[in-house]
Design an enzyme around this catalytic site. Structure first.
Site, mmCIF file in Angstrom:
data_model
loop_
_atom_site.group_PDB
_atom_site.id
_atom_site.type_symbol
_atom_site.label_atom_id
_atom_site.label_comp_id
_atom_site.label_asym_id
_atom_site.label_seq_id
_atom_site.Cartn_x
_atom_site.Cartn_y
_atom_site.Cartn_z
ATOM 1 N N ASP A 79 8.200 -1.767 8.790
ATOM 2 C CA ASP A 79 8.508 -1.536 7.379
ATOM 3 C C ASP A 79 9.969 -1.157 7.198
ATOM 4 O O ASP A 79 10.621 -1.581 6.235
ATOM 5 C CB ASP A 79 7.606 -0.436 6.816
ATOM 6 C CG ASP A 79 6.136 -0.825 6.815
ATOM 7 O OD1 ASP A 79 5.848 -2.035 6.702
ATOM 8 O OD2 ASP A 79 5.280 0.065 6.921
ATOM 9 N N THR A 88 9.528 -10.793 14.104
ATOM 10 C CA THR A 88 10.025 -9.606 14.794
ATOM 11 C C THR A 88 9.324 -9.481 16.146
ATOM 12 O O THR A 88 8.134 -9.776 16.283
ATOM 13 C CB THR A 88 9.807 -8.335 13.956
ATOM 14 O OG1 THR A 88 8.405 -8.174 13.684
ATOM 15 C CG2 THR A 88 10.563 -8.429 12.634
ATOM 16 N N LEU A 89 10.084 -9.011 17.145
ATOM 17 C CA LEU A 89 9.601 -8.969 18.530
ATOM 18 C C LEU A 89 9.692 -7.570 19.129
ATOM 19 O O LEU A 89 9.781 -7.419 20.341
ATOM 20 C CB LEU A 89 10.414 -9.955 19.381
ATOM 21 C CG LEU A 89 10.440 -11.404 18.899
ATOM 22 C CD1 LEU A 89 11.463 -12.215 19.699
ATOM 23 C CD2 LEU A 89 9.057 -12.038 19.003
ATOM 24 N N GLY A 129 13.989 -7.591 19.814
ATOM 25 C CA GLY A 129 14.770 -8.052 18.669
ATOM 26 C C GLY A 129 13.931 -8.907 17.743
ATOM 27 O O GLY A 129 12.797 -8.559 17.416
ATOM 28 N N SER A 155 0.812 -1.208 0.000
ATOM 29 C CA SER A 155 0.000 0.000 0.000
ATOM 30 C C SER A 155 0.852 1.267 0.000
ATOM 31 O O SER A 155 1.976 1.289 0.490
ATOM 32 C CB SER A 155 -0.918 0.020 1.231
ATOM 33 O OG SER A 155 -0.138 0.031 2.419
ATOM 34 N N PHE A 190 -8.249 2.146 9.302
ATOM 35 C CA PHE A 190 -7.661 2.171 7.972
ATOM 36 C C PHE A 190 -8.751 2.160 6.909
ATOM 37 O O PHE A 190 -9.612 1.284 6.900
ATOM 38 C CB PHE A 190 -6.742 0.961 7.791
ATOM 39 C CG PHE A 190 -5.957 0.983 6.501
ATOM 40 C CD1 PHE A 190 -4.866 1.819 6.355
ATOM 41 C CD2 PHE A 190 -6.315 0.170 5.439
ATOM 42 C CE1 PHE A 190 -4.142 1.855 5.167
ATOM 43 C CE2 PHE A 190 -5.611 0.192 4.253
ATOM 44 C CZ PHE A 190 -4.514 1.027 4.116
ATOM 45 N N GLN A 227 -1.043 -6.739 8.690
ATOM 46 C CA GLN A 227 -2.424 -6.587 9.125
ATOM 47 C C GLN A 227 -3.420 -7.154 8.123
ATOM 48 O O GLN A 227 -4.616 -7.244 8.410
ATOM 49 C CB GLN A 227 -2.739 -5.118 9.410
ATOM 50 C CG GLN A 227 -2.623 -4.201 8.207
ATOM 51 C CD GLN A 227 -1.262 -3.547 8.092
ATOM 52 O OE1 GLN A 227 -0.245 -4.152 8.409
ATOM 53 N NE2 GLN A 227 -1.248 -2.295 7.635
ATOM 54 N N GLY A 240 2.054 3.906 4.365
ATOM 55 C CA GLY A 240 1.738 2.711 3.592
ATOM 56 C C GLY A 240 2.948 1.805 3.524
ATOM 57 O O GLY A 240 4.088 2.269 3.434
ATOM 58 N N ASP A 297 -0.824 8.835 6.348
ATOM 59 C CA ASP A 297 -0.990 8.500 7.765
ATOM 60 C C ASP A 297 -1.321 9.753 8.566
ATOM 61 O O ASP A 297 -0.548 10.720 8.556
ATOM 62 C CB ASP A 297 0.289 7.891 8.338
ATOM 63 C CG ASP A 297 0.582 6.506 7.785
ATOM 64 O OD1 ASP A 297 -0.346 5.880 7.243
ATOM 65 O OD2 ASP A 297 1.734 6.048 7.910
#
Length: 298
Positions: free
Chosen positions: A252, A219-220, A224, A8, A116, A168, A48, A12
């Site tokens: 991103d 990813t956390l 990390g 996308s 969104f 998402q 996006g 924002d």
């Protein structure tokens, strides 16, 4: 060689709530939820997933080619991409709708509530990946449902390996569709919550998922990330940011680092380490596309 980034492009609207969401919501009253949050600060950013990933990859010296759809109000975004030197040959514009819009509210603990409106994103399937695309690598990031399904198949037809990054958009797909994405993908990138949902819907554990692709990364956030390869897990330590300002777009930014490393042929753990550095830089700045590098990626 270029990296084709399917996802996308959005505007924002980012708001900051100075309290904690958890203190404003009564668990026993969720069935009659009616809350209002005072947001003293508001700004509008370019965002996006495709735009944010392209920005990150361009900073690193890569050649991003976003494949996305803008609306009638998207001229400003198109001009920005071109000013950044980002190839816009695969950016379409729909004249009968708005560009996708994300309304993001962040509380003092960096929890987020997002509304969104997909707008032109729902027409993103009109952009097609041809056999002559010329990209070395691709990514399927959150986009219109039809676009994600069709672009994955087109990547396979064009012989371009890609990262499956449902984000998402994951709840839009059932188990059979997600298993098909996994079969088509070279790599998978999800956060912790998305990883649990992907496992639940496919019926496969993270270890089992990783045995069907070249690699899987979970990813956390501040912890990390985890790299899974052929059923084996490697923990990759986080990078401590200079300050924590705004988490919008951190994932991103991380994915831009992932694509850069994969295109260079790096081991997946090294790609993840670069992604962690990008995420730490991004979180220290407001907006998803306002940070700069303070290191040389190689």
């Amino acid at each position: 060689m270029a990296a084709l980034i399917c996802g996308s492009l959005a505007f924002d609207s980012i708001m900051t709530f100075e309290g904690r969401f958890a203190e404003q919501i009564l668990p026993a009253q969720l069935h009659i939820l009616n809350v209002s949050f005072l947001v003293p600060t508001l700004r509008r950013d370019f965002g996006g997933c495709a735009g944010n990933i392209a920005y990150s990859l361009k900073l690193l010296g890569g050649d991003p080619q976003p494949m996305a759809m803008l609306g009638a109000d998207g001229g400003e975004y198109l001009a920005r991409l071109q000013q950044l030197g980002i190839d816009t040959r695969y950016v379409g514009q729909a004249g009968d709708t708005y560009t996708a819009q994300a309304m993001i509210m962040t509380d003092r603990d960096n929890n987020q509530i997002t509304a969104f409106h997909p707008g032109a994103m729902m027409q993103a399937h009109a952009n097609r990946i041809g056999p002559d695309a010329g990209a070395r690598i691709g990514i399927i990031a959150p986009d219109g449902r039809d676009a994600m399904l069709q672009h994955a198949a087109q990547f396979v037809e064009a012989g371009i390996p890609f990262v499956f990054d449902p984000g998402q958009g994951l709840p839009m797909f059932d188990g059979d569709e997600l298993r098909r994405f996994v079969a088509q993908a070279g790599w998978i990138a999800v956060n912790d919550y998305e990883g649990k949902m992907l496992c639940d819907r496919t019926g496969w554990s993270l270890a089992e998922l990783s045995q069907q692709v070249t690699g899987l990364v979970v990813t956390l956030g501040a912890e990390g990330c985890e790299v899974w390869e052929q059923g084996a897990r490697t923990k990759v330590d986080p990078v401590t940011p200079a300050q924590v300002v705004d988490p919008t777009g951190c994932g991103d930014a991380w994915r831009g680092g992932l694509l850069y490393g994969l295109e260079k042929g790096w081991p997946l753990v090294r790609c993840a380490e670069l992604g962690n550095r990008l995420g730490a830089l991004k979180i220290a700045q407001r907006g998803p596309q306002n940070y700069q590098l303070d290191f040389t990626p190689d």
